[in-house]
Design an enzyme around this catalytic site. Structure first.
Site, mmCIF file in Angstrom:
data_model
loop_
_atom_site.group_PDB
_atom_site.id
_atom_site.type_symbol
_atom_site.label_atom_id
_atom_site.label_comp_id
_atom_site.label_asym_id
_atom_site.label_seq_id
_atom_site.Cartn_x
_atom_site.Cartn_y
_atom_site.Cartn_z
ATOM 1 N N THR A 122 0.823 -1.206 0.000
ATOM 2 C CA THR A 122 0.000 0.000 0.000
ATOM 3 C C THR A 122 0.858 1.258 0.000
ATOM 4 O O THR A 122 1.829 1.369 0.750
ATOM 5 C CB THR A 122 -0.920 0.019 1.234
ATOM 6 N N VAL A 151 -11.728 -7.287 -1.004
ATOM 7 C CA VAL A 151 -11.484 -5.848 -1.070
ATOM 8 C C VAL A 151 -11.025 -5.402 0.305
ATOM 9 O O VAL A 151 -11.690 -5.666 1.306
ATOM 10 C CB VAL A 151 -12.752 -5.076 -1.486
ATOM 11 N N GLY A 176 -5.450 -4.168 6.327
ATOM 12 C CA GLY A 176 -6.662 -3.473 5.926
ATOM 13 C C GLY A 176 -7.942 -4.149 6.373
ATOM 14 O O GLY A 176 -8.932 -3.470 6.662
#
Length: 257
Positions: A122, A151, A176
């Site tokens: 990221t 996702v 995440g």
């Protein structure tokens, strides 16, 4: 409050540009899957293209030869195999607790967290222009060995990034799947709105996650509308860089957990 995002987009290399196109040329906030790819290509981005590299193909092949281990599945059988998987209603896999216990439902298996400094990519960025407008963006390929269709926090507004010209901005990286449950960047900006300094707001957002998930790995960077900045992290030593027009190169800041 202008936002554009794409998720689970294949065959298009420039994810952050695709997100910008969603913001600029649609009234939507988030496009996903094949529709996101088709929209990006129709708006002029190159594609469809093969995004595999020799390195990624080898990593995938090695993973398959290792019985698809590690992976992000839990409470399924078979455990050490590539599937097909089905629910295992007689057991629960617990993440974040190294104890192995027995209960009425069956064995509780500890599996260590899979997201760390070396298996995701990221990049999050915040920019303040000379007019004081603040923009943020986040781009990622997601977690290595993720389940197809997953996702993460990258395209989720308030999780991986958030900004308000009246207050400041925030970028986040790390686990995440865990972090998106807390919208840490929204929390950071709102904490600064209430009077916290960037460092205080960043530490507060991270501590909220760590209290519930002590094994999680992640970090946030906060910047207020005046350019004051700070970071906070948990589970790793984190670095972020800063540059302004008076600097010839970036300055790297190291944040300790």
């Amino acid at each position: 409050m202008e936002v554009g995002a794409v998720a689970a987009m294949r065959y298009v290399k420039d994810g952050i540009r695709a997100a910008h196109l969603v913001m600029k040329y649609s009234q939507h906030t988030l496009l996903a899957g094949e529709g996101a790819s088709a929209f990006a290509i129709s708006m002029g981005l190159p594609g469809p293209m093969n995004l595999s590299s020799p390195e990624s193909v080898k990593k995938w092949s090695d993973w398959k030869e290792n019985q698809c281990q590690p992976n992000f599945r839990k409470n399924v059988v078979p455990i050490n195999d590539c599937g097909p998987y089905k629910p295992n209603n007689g057991a629960m896999n617990v993440f974040g607790d190294k104890r192995t216990e027995s209960c009425e439902m069956g064995a509780i298996e500890y599996r260590p967290p899979l997201v760390g400094p070396h298996n995701h990519d990221t990049i999050s960025m915040a920019v303040i222009d000379k007019m004081g407008h603040i923009a943020v963006g986040t781009s990622t390929n997601g977690a290595t060995y993720k389940i197809p269709g997953r996702v993460g926090d990258g395209p989720i507004v308030g999780s991986s990034a958030y900004a308000d010209d009246e207050v400041g901005g925030c970028g986040a990286t790390g686990d995440g799947d865990t972090m998106m449950r807390f919208l840490p960047c929204y929390q950071v900006v709102e904490s600064m709105r209430q009077g916290m300094k960037p460092g205080e707001a960043a530490k507060d957002a991270i501590s909220r996650i760590a209290r519930r998930y002590p094994d999680f790995v992640g970090a946030v960077v906060a910047v207020d509308k005046n350019g004051s900045h700070a970071g906070a992290c948990h589970g790793w030593t984190f670095q972020y860089s800063v540059q302004n027009p008076d600097m010839d190169d970036v300055q790297v800041f190291t944040v300790l957990p």
